[in-house]
Design a protein around this motif. Structure first.
Motif, PDB file in Angstrom:
ATOM      1  N   GLY A  42       1.199  -1.290  -0.101  1.00  8.03           N
ATOM      2  CA  GLY A  42       0.124  -0.142  -0.436  1.00  8.03           C
ATOM      3  C   GLY A  42       0.581   0.780  -0.105  1.00  8.03           C
ATOM      4  N   PRO A  43       0.286   2.244   0.057  1.00  7.03           N
ATOM      5  CA  PRO A  43       0.762   3.475  -0.341  1.00  7.03           C
ATOM      6  C   PRO A  43       1.815   4.508   1.047  1.00  7.03           C
ATOM      7  N   ALA A  44       2.299   3.206   2.213  1.00  3.89           N
ATOM      8  CA  ALA A  44       3.367   3.401   3.101  1.00  3.89           C
ATOM      9  C   ALA A  44       3.897   2.705   3.467  1.00  3.89           C
ATOM     10  N   SER A  45       4.142   1.709   2.270  1.00  5.84           N
ATOM     11  CA  SER A  45       4.957   0.570   2.404  1.00  5.84           C
ATOM     12  C   SER A  45       5.890   0.977   2.568  1.00  5.84           C
ATOM     13  N   ALA A  46       6.583   2.117   2.541  1.00 11.24           N
ATOM     14  CA  ALA A  46       8.107   2.223   3.050  1.00 11.24           C
ATOM     15  C   ALA A  46       8.343   2.545   4.361  1.00 11.24           C
ATOM     16  N   TYR A  47       7.712   1.772   5.541  1.00 10.30           N
ATOM     17  CA  TYR A  47       7.459   1.960   6.784  1.00 10.30           C
ATOM     18  C   TYR A  47       7.286   0.866   6.938  1.00 10.30           C
ATOM     19  N   GLY A  48       7.960  -0.474   6.164  1.00 13.60           N
ATOM     20  CA  GLY A  48       7.851  -2.285   6.433  1.00 13.60           C
ATOM     21  C   GLY A  48       8.999  -2.320   6.693  1.00 13.60           C
ATOM     22  N   VAL A  49       9.640  -1.503   6.845  1.00 12.15           N
ATOM     23  CA  VAL A  49      11.145  -2.217   7.338  1.00 12.15           C
ATOM     24  C   VAL A  49      11.079  -1.687   8.460  1.00 12.15           C
ATOM     25  N   ILE A  50      10.352  -1.345   9.195  1.00  9.93           N
ATOM     26  CA  ILE A  50      10.352  -0.893  10.793  1.00  9.93           C
ATOM     27  C   ILE A  50       9.376  -2.971  11.404  1.00  9.93           C
ATOM     28  N   GLY A  51       8.649  -3.138  10.520  1.00  2.00           N
ATOM     29  CA  GLY A  51       7.984  -4.413  11.266  1.00  2.00           C
ATOM     30  C   GLY A  51       9.403  -5.270  10.880  1.00  2.00           C
ATOM     31  N   LYS A  52      10.889  -5.074   9.922  1.00  5.60           N
ATOM     32  CA  LYS A  52      11.344  -6.190   9.430  1.00  5.60           C
ATOM     33  C   LYS A  52      12.595  -6.129  10.438  1.00  5.60           C
ATOM     34  N   MET A  53      12.521  -4.680  10.958  1.00  7.35           N
ATOM     35  CA  MET A  53      14.363  -4.404  11.712  1.00  7.35           C
ATOM     36  C   MET A  53      13.231  -5.218  13.502  1.00  7.35           C
ATOM     37  N   GLU A  54      12.657  -4.696  13.950  1.00 10.54           N
ATOM     38  CA  GLU A  54      12.293  -5.540  15.813  1.00 10.54           C
ATOM     39  C   GLU A  54      11.980  -7.065  15.334  1.00 10.54           C
ATOM     40  N   GLU A  55      11.565  -7.594  14.259  1.00 11.62           N
ATOM     41  CA  GLU A  55      11.525  -9.323  13.853  1.00 11.62           C
ATOM     42  C   GLU A  55      13.476  -9.593  14.139  1.00 11.62           C
ATOM     43  N   ALA A  56      13.909  -9.072  13.510  1.00 13.52           N
ATOM     44  CA  ALA A  56      15.759  -9.417  13.654  1.00 13.52           C
ATOM     45  C   ALA A  56      16.255  -8.982  14.611  1.00 13.52           C
ATOM     46  N   TYR A  57      15.322  -7.246  15.809  1.00 11.39           N
ATOM     47  CA  TYR A  57      16.146  -6.924  16.959  1.00 11.39           C
ATOM     48  C   TYR A  57      15.978  -8.624  17.851  1.00 11.39           C
ATOM     49  N   PHE A  58      14.639  -8.984  17.598  1.00 15.99           N
ATOM     50  CA  PHE A  58      13.630  -9.693  18.466  1.00 15.99           C
ATOM     51  C   PHE A  58      14.554 -11.185  18.316  1.00 15.99           C
ATOM     52  N   LYS A  59      14.989 -11.347  16.944  1.00 16.16           N
ATOM     53  CA  LYS A  59      15.982 -12.851  16.875  1.00 16.16           C
ATOM     54  C   LYS A  59      17.094 -13.184  17.441  1.00 16.16           C
ATOM     55  N   MET A  60      18.313 -10.948  17.263  1.00 15.66           N
ATOM     56  CA  MET A  60      19.361 -11.259  17.943  1.00 15.66           C
ATOM     57  C   MET A  60      18.913 -11.776  19.625  1.00 15.66           C
ATOM     58  N   ILE A  61      18.236 -10.492  20.551  1.00 21.11           N
ATOM     59  CA  ILE A  61      17.399 -11.631  21.641  1.00 21.11           C
ATOM     60  C   ILE A  61      17.501 -12.396  21.850  1.00 21.11           C
ATOM     61  N   ASN A  62      16.548 -13.375  21.010  1.00 19.89           N
ATOM     62  CA  ASN A  62      16.379 -14.656  21.318  1.00 19.89           C
ATOM     63  C   ASN A  62      17.456 -15.495  20.858  1.00 19.89           C
ATOM     64  N   ASP A  63      18.572 -14.983  20.425  1.00 19.57           N
ATOM     65  CA  ASP A  63      20.148 -15.338  20.105  1.00 19.57           C
ATOM     66  C   ASP A  63      20.709 -15.990  21.544  1.00 19.57           C
ATOM     67  N   GLN A  64      20.080 -14.690  22.075  1.00 19.92           N
ATOM     68  CA  GLN A  64      21.191 -14.635  23.362  1.00 19.92           C
ATOM     69  C   GLN A  64      20.598 -15.059  24.801  1.00 19.92           C
ATOM     70  N   GLY A  65      19.519 -15.304  24.526  1.00 18.78           N
ATOM     71  CA  GLY A  65      19.007 -16.363  25.480  1.00 18.78           C
ATOM     72  C   GLY A  65      17.223 -15.788  25.347  1.00 18.78           C
ATOM     73  N   GLY A  66      16.929 -14.920  24.944  1.00 17.28           N
ATOM     74  CA  GLY A  66      15.736 -14.021  25.764  1.00 17.28           C
ATOM     75  C   GLY A  66      15.728 -13.494  26.444  1.00 17.28           C
TER      76      GLY A  66
END
Length: 401
Positions: A42-66
């Motif tokens: 949609g028209p604001a899809s440029a902001y979608g990277v925010i969700g992808k960034m958070e997903e990546a950040y939480f993966k790092m946290i999980n890799d560190q033991g959560g």
């Protein structure tokens, strides 16, 4: 002796009871479920990277033991920047996926559409990714909290700048015809006070469904305004910069923060035509090499290299997603083993001078039960070369709840 043993046993039992784990739906000994809604299309899809960034950040946290041994299960859905779709996704997250809370969902209209539902269900709608002032209304909506500076805080700062630097400005305002644009416009008018009526010579709004806003720019230029204030999201911000340059119009140009990303707006518009544009910021600019030796940004760049190599460090939304994810993790750390929805809100409203890696020096996050505006400070900036240059003091645009 018997009494002493009994007392000791009682104390031990008491401390065990005190440390007892408490869970609501979405939390367990091993997992914390967090929901999210993003405009991946949609028209604001440029902001979608925010969700992808958070997903990546939480993966790092999980890799560190959560967090306290629990892994984050991050469930993110696309609403295409459509409020009815956001409602559908919120219901799915709460009733089907059974998340503990929803965090960082993007857009004023989408968050407005789910706000009553989330509060009726008593599920935290945390750190909404919008600066609409109404998301700090702790009295009427105690389960909803903002994160970034409120739009009215930001536009009051632009008003203060104009009153000081260009008190006779003839201002043309272009704004998105929704809560975001109207909020920004209100803050500007409130900040200009009695002079608003004489200083603002034109205001024009556009719909997010419009393919181009060129005709609006032509109309505003024809008013002979010498100052242009653009309260626009990325796609339209880039269009405005291009059209203003194409028309040979050379106003004092102010661009709202949400449409001021170097990678997402200034670069696509063209660096050469973006020179001198003004904005305000509360976060460090990933495109600015002067932050390369900053401890917080070193962590940010190392994170990108390992967990999100395809992300553009120049994109303000990438920096934003990282800062938001860090704040969510801080709330979860503070919550400890009491992972109830009520305690999540309690801890979100008990952040004290928390400084994510990506916020400007001097800008911190502080909340209280009567202050649901986590970030209330900004600094003016001017676009020069291929980056924003900060100038002037950190300004607080506090909004009293």
């Amino acid at each position: 002796m018997t009494f002493t043993v009994a007392a000791a046993l009682s104390a031990a039992l008491g401390s065990t009871a005190f440390a007892q784990k408490k869970y609501d739906t979405g939390a367990s000994d091993t997992e914390i479920k967090i929901g999210n809604i993003m405009p991946y299309s949609g028209p604001a899809s440029a902001y979608g990277v925010i969700g992808k960034m958070e997903e990546a950040y939480f993966k790092m946290i999980n890799d560190q033991g959560g967090i306290n041994g629990r892994k984050i299960n991050y469930i993110t859905y696309d609403d295409g920047y459509s409020p009815p779709k956001a409602v559908e996704q919120a219901r799915k997250l709460v009733e089907s996926d059974e998340v503990l809370f929803i965090a960082s969902s993007l857009g004023t209209a989408s968050n407005s559409a789910i706000q009553k539902y989330m509060n009726a269900k008593k599920v935290p709608q945390l750190f909404v990714a919008t600066g609409a002032t109404k998301f700090g209304d702790y009295k009427d909506f105690p389960w909803t909290m903002g994160w970034q500076p409120a739009y009215q805080s930001e536009s009051r700062i632009y008003a203060a700048y104009l009153l000081k630097e260009k008190p006779d400005a003839k201002i043309a305002v272009m704004y998105q015809n929704d809560d975001f644009g109207k909020d920004m416009l209100k803050g500007l008018k409130d900040g200009l006070g009695a002079k608003a009526a004489s200083m603002i010579v034109a205001e024009d709004s556009y719909e997010v469904s419009e393919p181009t806003i060129d005709s609006h720019i032509v109309k505003l230029k024809s008013t002979n305004a010498d100052t242009f204030v653009s309260f626009t999201t990325p796609k339209f911000a880039a269009q405005a910069i291009k059209k203003v340059a194409e028309l040979g119009w050379k106003p004092t140009y102010i661009q709202s923060n949400v449409g001021a990303s170097v990678g997402g707006v200034m670069k696509p518009a063209g660096y050469e035509i973006a020179q001198g544009i003004l904005s305000a910021n509360y976060a460090k600019d990933g495109a600015d090499s002067s932050w390369d030796n900053d401890e917080g940004m070193k962590k940010f760049y190392a994170f990108l290299a390992k967990y999100a190599p395809s992300m553009d460090r120049n994109d303000g939304s990438v920096v934003y997603g990282y800062g938001q994810a860090q704040t969510i993790v801080q709330v979860l750390k503070q919550a400890g083993d009491n992972l109830t929805r009520a305690n999540i809100m309690k801890e979100a409203a008990n952040l004290k001078n928390f400084a994510p890696d990506t916020l400007l020096p001097g800008v911190t996050i502080t909340t209280s039960p009567t202050d649901f505006y986590p970030i209330e400070q900004l600094q003016m900036q001017r676009f020069k070369g291929e980056k924003w240059e900060l100038f002037g003091p950190i300004i607080t645009g506090k909004i009293e709840g």
